[in-house]
Design a protein around this motif. Structure first.
Motif, PDB file in Angstrom:
ATOM      1  N   PHE B 110       7.643  -6.629   5.764  1.00 61.42           N
ATOM      2  CA  PHE B 110       7.499  -7.958   5.155  1.00 61.42           C
ATOM      3  C   PHE B 110       8.135  -9.024   6.043  1.00 61.42           C
ATOM      4  O   PHE B 110       7.541 -10.061   6.334  1.00 61.42           O
ATOM      5  N   CYS B 148       9.587 -21.325  -1.525  1.00 63.26           N
ATOM      6  CA  CYS B 148       9.500 -19.856  -1.478  1.00 63.26           C
ATOM      7  C   CYS B 148      10.857 -19.236  -1.155  1.00 63.26           C
ATOM      8  O   CYS B 148      11.564 -19.679  -0.254  1.00 63.26           O
ATOM      9  N   ILE B 149      11.209 -18.181  -1.925  1.00 64.06           N
ATOM     10  CA  ILE B 149      12.505 -17.523  -1.719  1.00 64.06           C
ATOM     11  C   ILE B 149      12.359 -16.159  -1.043  1.00 64.06           C
ATOM     12  O   ILE B 149      13.309 -15.383  -0.988  1.00 64.06           O
ATOM     13  N   LEU B 150      11.150 -15.865  -0.574  1.00 65.93           N
ATOM     14  CA  LEU B 150      10.896 -14.608   0.152  1.00 65.93           C
ATOM     15  C   LEU B 150      11.271 -13.366  -0.658  1.00 65.93           C
ATOM     16  O   LEU B 150      11.893 -12.442  -0.130  1.00 65.93           O
ATOM     17  N   CYS B 151      10.886 -13.381  -1.917  1.00 70.65           N
ATOM     18  CA  CYS B 151      11.210 -12.233  -2.770  1.00 70.65           C
ATOM     19  C   CYS B 151      10.243 -11.078  -2.550  1.00 70.65           C
ATOM     20  O   CYS B 151      10.507  -9.962  -2.967  1.00 70.65           O
ATOM     21  N   ALA B 152       9.091 -11.370  -1.935  1.00 70.81           N
ATOM     22  CA  ALA B 152       8.076 -10.356  -1.621  1.00 70.81           C
ATOM     23  C   ALA B 152       7.270  -9.883  -2.827  1.00 70.81           C
ATOM     24  O   ALA B 152       6.487  -8.934  -2.718  1.00 70.81           O
ATOM     25  N   CYS B 153       7.442 -10.530  -3.973  1.00 71.80           N
ATOM     26  CA  CYS B 153       6.637 -10.152  -5.142  1.00 71.80           C
ATOM     27  C   CYS B 153       5.145 -10.308  -4.850  1.00 71.80           C
ATOM     28  O   CYS B 153       4.329  -9.483  -5.242  1.00 71.80           O
ATOM     29  N   CYS B 154       4.788 -11.390  -4.143  1.00 70.12           N
ATOM     30  CA  CYS B 154       3.369 -11.667  -3.893  1.00 70.12           C
ATOM     31  C   CYS B 154       2.766 -10.676  -2.915  1.00 70.12           C
ATOM     32  O   CYS B 154       1.768 -10.020  -3.213  1.00 70.12           O
ATOM     33  N   ALA B 172       3.020 -14.307   1.382  1.00 71.44           N
ATOM     34  CA  ALA B 172       4.289 -15.016   1.599  1.00 71.44           C
ATOM     35  C   ALA B 172       4.328 -15.619   3.002  1.00 71.44           C
ATOM     36  O   ALA B 172       4.662 -16.797   3.181  1.00 71.44           O
ATOM     37  N   LEU B 175       1.851 -18.541   3.307  1.00 68.71           N
ATOM     38  CA  LEU B 175       2.331 -19.761   2.647  1.00 68.71           C
ATOM     39  C   LEU B 175       3.265 -20.514   3.597  1.00 68.71           C
ATOM     40  O   LEU B 175       3.198 -21.739   3.731  1.00 68.71           O
ATOM     41  N   CYS B 215       3.857 -14.855  -8.571  1.00 69.32           N
ATOM     42  CA  CYS B 215       4.946 -15.621  -7.933  1.00 69.32           C
ATOM     43  C   CYS B 215       5.921 -16.192  -8.965  1.00 69.32           C
ATOM     44  O   CYS B 215       5.555 -16.995  -9.814  1.00 69.32           O
ATOM     45  N   PRO B 216       7.199 -15.763  -8.911  1.00 67.15           N
ATOM     46  CA  PRO B 216       8.173 -16.236  -9.905  1.00 67.15           C
ATOM     47  C   PRO B 216       8.519 -17.720  -9.751  1.00 67.15           C
ATOM     48  O   PRO B 216       9.088 -18.317 -10.658  1.00 67.15           O
ATOM     49  N   LYS B 217       8.161 -18.295  -8.602  1.00 64.49           N
ATOM     50  CA  LYS B 217       8.419 -19.716  -8.405  1.00 64.49           C
ATOM     51  C   LYS B 217       7.177 -20.551  -8.698  1.00 64.49           C
ATOM     52  O   LYS B 217       7.172 -21.763  -8.435  1.00 64.49           O
ATOM     53  N   LEU B 219       4.328 -20.616  -7.157  1.00 67.57           N
ATOM     54  CA  LEU B 219       3.656 -21.128  -5.955  1.00 67.57           C
ATOM     55  C   LEU B 219       2.250 -20.527  -5.847  1.00 67.57           C
ATOM     56  O   LEU B 219       1.916 -19.569  -6.523  1.00 67.57           O
ATOM     57  N   PRO B 221      -0.026 -19.133  -2.981  1.00 74.98           N
ATOM     58  CA  PRO B 221      -0.373 -18.748  -1.608  1.00 74.98           C
ATOM     59  C   PRO B 221      -1.882 -18.791  -1.344  1.00 74.98           C
ATOM     60  O   PRO B 221      -2.296 -19.115  -0.232  1.00 74.98           O
TER      61      PRO B 221
HETATM   62  S1  SF4 Z   1       6.191 -14.443  -4.788  1.00 70.22           S
HETATM   63 FE1  SF4 Z   1       6.452 -16.708  -4.477  1.00 70.22          FE
HETATM   64  S2  SF4 Z   1       8.643 -16.948  -4.012  1.00 70.22           S
HETATM   65 FE2  SF4 Z   1       8.204 -14.735  -3.783  1.00 70.22          FE
HETATM   66  S3  SF4 Z   1       7.712 -14.460  -1.577  1.00 70.22           S
HETATM   67 FE3  SF4 Z   1       5.756 -14.870  -2.624  1.00 70.22          FE
HETATM   68  S4  SF4 Z   1       5.416 -17.088  -2.502  1.00 70.22           S
HETATM   69 FE4  SF4 Z   1       7.593 -16.703  -2.029  1.00 70.22          FE
END
Ligand code: SF4
Lengths: 115, 237
Positions: B110, B148-154, B172, B175, B215-217, B219, B221
């Motif tokens: 990632f 974006c906090i780079l959580c890698a959920c997306c 991520a 974006l 995306c928890p924020k 956003l 992508p």
């Molecule tokens: S899920 Fe949202 S906050 Fe998390 S890495 Fe992806 S774009 Fe960034």
């Protein structure tokens, strides 16, 4: 920049664009053929042949075949690179696909312009 | 107190031959809604060997991204009431990345994709005395990108990333690629675009939109990827 030797055009953008343009051509041709068949319910062999003697129908038909060949290569190349991880398996699949599509092209050309 | 069954993915590569799901019963206090991370703490009291990442516990650090009852999210800001199915909560690590232990995944791939898009401002014009100014309109273009906090959920919910995590940049990374393409102060636009114009980096996106869904924020992508595509198109048309 990810390198790849087997995709259609070397450029993701060109592949992407051709995938969309070819889809439009294929759709237009499908509408055309279905339209002709619906408009002429009692179509016979002679009038069908006459239709395909027209130059623009020949060009349109061959264009549709070209579109199908390109569309199929791009689409199935994508599927193959997603799901076929062993290189040998993927290359054999792509080789068979390539020969098949090339054959379609030749056969379609002969059907349209007569051998 | 109500009893809750938490089914957790367990794997310790030093002792386990393969991963397994472990059911841990926890007592959840009534009258308030816990976050999934609180439930994990309760489960860890029962089994102290349980391993997961967490830090800020308020959705800012992006450490506790995991698969919660089938959907990727941050444990610290996902309410139990939304996440549990019946009386059961199922927790697995983010899909598609190697598991280090239990809910902790190896994020190297990632980060590698993130690194590839050169996530920093590039500008080869002489630096002004104070700072590079931006009009409020230009600054507004970065909204919905910089958060974006780079959580890698997306990326870990994206099938295209699962199949080609070494070649497809993923939602991520893309974006952030768009974040720098859209920045009026960045002058490396042409080089950035040239790096992305192959069949994998951007174009492996097939518009599945799982990224937007998780995306928890909040956003988007997929929209950023669409912008990159149009920019590639207009720059080379
Ligand atoms: S899920 Fe949202 S906050 Fe998390 S890495 Fe992806 S774009 Fe960034």
């Amino acid at each position: 920049m990810v390198k790849s030797v087997t995709n259609l055009s070397r450029s993701g953008l060109s592949d992407w664009l051709w995938q969309r343009v070819s889809a439009v051509i294929i759709a237009a041709y499908a509408v055309f053929i279905v339209g002709v068949l619906l408009a002429n319910p009692d179509m016979d062999y002679a009038s069908w042949q006459a239709l395909f003697q027209t130059t623009w129908v020949q060009i349109f038909s061959f264009l549709a075949v070209l579109a199908i060949v390109g569309h199929a290569w791009i689409g199935l190349w994508t599927v193959a690179t997603d799901y076929m991880k062993p290189l040998a398996v993927r290359f054999i699949f792509l080789a068979i696909l390539g020969v098949t599509l090339f054959t379609y092209l030749i056969v379609a050309g002969r059907a349209i312009w007569g051998a | 107190m109500t009893a809750l069954t938490v089914s957790i993915y367990r794997y310790n590569p030093e002792t386990d031959k393969k991963p397994y799901m472990q059911d841990i019963e926890v007592d959840v206090p009534e009258g308030k809604d816990l976050m999934v991370l609180d439930v994990l703490h309760l489960a860890k009291e029962k089994d102290p060997a349980l391993t997961y990442r967490r830090s800020c516990r308020e959705g800012v650090c992006g450490s506790d991204g995991m698969n919660i009852s089938g959907k990727n999210g941050l444990a610290c800001i996902t309410p139990l009431s939304e996440a549990k199915k019946g009386n059961k909560l199922v927790l697995r690590p983010l899909p598609g990345l190697p598991v280090v232990r239990d809910l902790v995944v190896d994020m190297s791939l990632f980060y590698k994709q993130y690194e590839k898009i050169k996530p920093y401002l590039q500008n080869d014009t002489p630096a002004p005395a104070i700072e590079r100014l931006q009009s409020p309109e230009d600054r507004a273009k970065l909204d919905g990108l910089y958060e974006c906090i780079l959580c890698a959920c997306c990326s870990t919910s994206c099938p295209s990333f699962w199949w080609n995590p070494d070649k497809f940049v993923g939602p991520a990374g893309l974006l952030q690629a768009w974040r720098f393409l859209a920045d009026s102060r960045d002058t490396a636009t042409a080089e950035r675009l040239a790096d992305l114009d192959d069949p994998f980096s951007v174009f492996r996106c097939r518009g599945i939109m799982n990224c937007v869904n998780v995306c928890p924020k909040g956003l988007n992508p997929t929209r950023a990827i669409g912008h990159i595509r149009s920019m590639l198109l207009t720059q080379s048309a």
